[in-house]
Design a protein around this motif. Structure first.
Motif, mmCIF file in Angstrom:
data_model
loop_
_atom_site.group_PDB
_atom_site.id
_atom_site.type_symbol
_atom_site.label_atom_id
_atom_site.label_comp_id
_atom_site.label_asym_id
_atom_site.label_seq_id
_atom_site.Cartn_x
_atom_site.Cartn_y
_atom_site.Cartn_z
ATOM 1 N N VAL A 92 0.853 -1.181 0.000
ATOM 2 C CA VAL A 92 0.000 0.000 0.000
ATOM 3 C C VAL A 92 0.893 1.236 0.000
ATOM 4 O O VAL A 92 1.710 1.429 0.901
ATOM 5 N N ASP A 93 0.745 2.050 -1.032
ATOM 6 C CA ASP A 93 1.566 3.253 -1.154
ATOM 7 C C ASP A 93 1.101 4.335 -0.183
ATOM 8 O O ASP A 93 -0.104 4.442 0.105
ATOM 9 N N PRO A 94 2.024 5.168 0.285
ATOM 10 C CA PRO A 94 1.645 6.297 1.131
ATOM 11 C C PRO A 94 0.637 7.194 0.420
ATOM 12 O O PRO A 94 0.770 7.465 -0.768
ATOM 13 N N GLY A 95 -0.368 7.611 1.137
ATOM 14 C CA GLY A 95 -1.402 8.470 0.569
ATOM 15 C C GLY A 95 -2.541 7.724 -0.092
ATOM 16 O O GLY A 95 -3.484 8.342 -0.599
ATOM 17 N N CYS A 96 -2.488 6.408 -0.088
ATOM 18 C CA CYS A 96 -3.510 5.591 -0.754
ATOM 19 C C CYS A 96 -4.911 5.856 -0.207
ATOM 20 O O CYS A 96 -5.850 6.050 -0.970
ATOM 21 N N ILE A 97 -5.048 5.843 1.101
ATOM 22 C CA ILE A 97 -6.380 6.005 1.714
ATOM 23 C C ILE A 97 -6.948 7.381 1.393
ATOM 24 O O ILE A 97 -8.117 7.521 1.021
ATOM 25 N N LYS A 98 -6.126 8.399 1.501
ATOM 26 C CA LYS A 98 -6.564 9.759 1.176
ATOM 27 C C LYS A 98 -6.983 9.853 -0.290
ATOM 28 O O LYS A 98 -8.005 10.454 -0.621
ATOM 29 N N ALA A 99 -6.221 9.236 -1.185
ATOM 30 C CA ALA A 99 -6.540 9.268 -2.614
ATOM 31 C C ALA A 99 -7.863 8.567 -2.911
ATOM 32 O O ALA A 99 -8.662 9.051 -3.719
ATOM 33 N N VAL A 100 -8.102 7.442 -2.257
ATOM 34 C CA VAL A 100 -9.368 6.720 -2.443
ATOM 35 C C VAL A 100 -10.530 7.591 -1.984
ATOM 36 O O VAL A 100 -11.538 7.749 -2.681
#
Length: 117
Positions: A92-100
């Motif tokens: 899981v790349d950093p910022g993934c949750i925010k991007a989703v």
């Protein structure tokens, strides 16, 4: 909008720690919860989650429900507005949750999204 991450696992202790460490870095106001659904693993997966990642909710199935069954079990227990399915060997790349969350918030017609593999 908050994101529930459902991590599906079966005998994946070797990779699960890396996945959960990456998700631990994503614990912001965008993340509702991380649920690990264990499909009756015979390795140390459940112990790993309980001891090293107590912030993640573990659902330990008594039997292997398969991919769809395990994900459905996680989805049924998720509290977030958005559910992100992740396999235990995923990076899981950093910022993934925010991007989703931003993708879903910016397009109300969006119902399903996939990942780049």
């Amino acid at each position: 909008m908050r994101v529930s991450v459902v991590v599906l696992n079966w005998n994946g202790a070797a990779d699960l720690g890396h996945c959960l460490r990456a998700l631990e870095g994503e614990r912001t106001d965008a993340l509702e919860e991380v649920i690990v659904v264990d499909n009756a693993s015979e390795d140390d997966s459940c112990r790993l989650v309980r001891e090293d990642f107590p912030w993640a909710r573990l659902i330990a199935s008594d039997s292997n429900l398969g991919c769809a069954g395990g994900r459905n079990l996680g989805w049924a227990n998720a509290k977030g507005d958005i559910v992100l399915f992740v396999d235990s060997d995923a990076w899981v790349d950093p910022g993934c949750i925010k991007a989703v969350r931003e993708a879903f918030a910016s397009n109300h017609r969006l119902a399903v999204a996939g990942c780049v593999v």
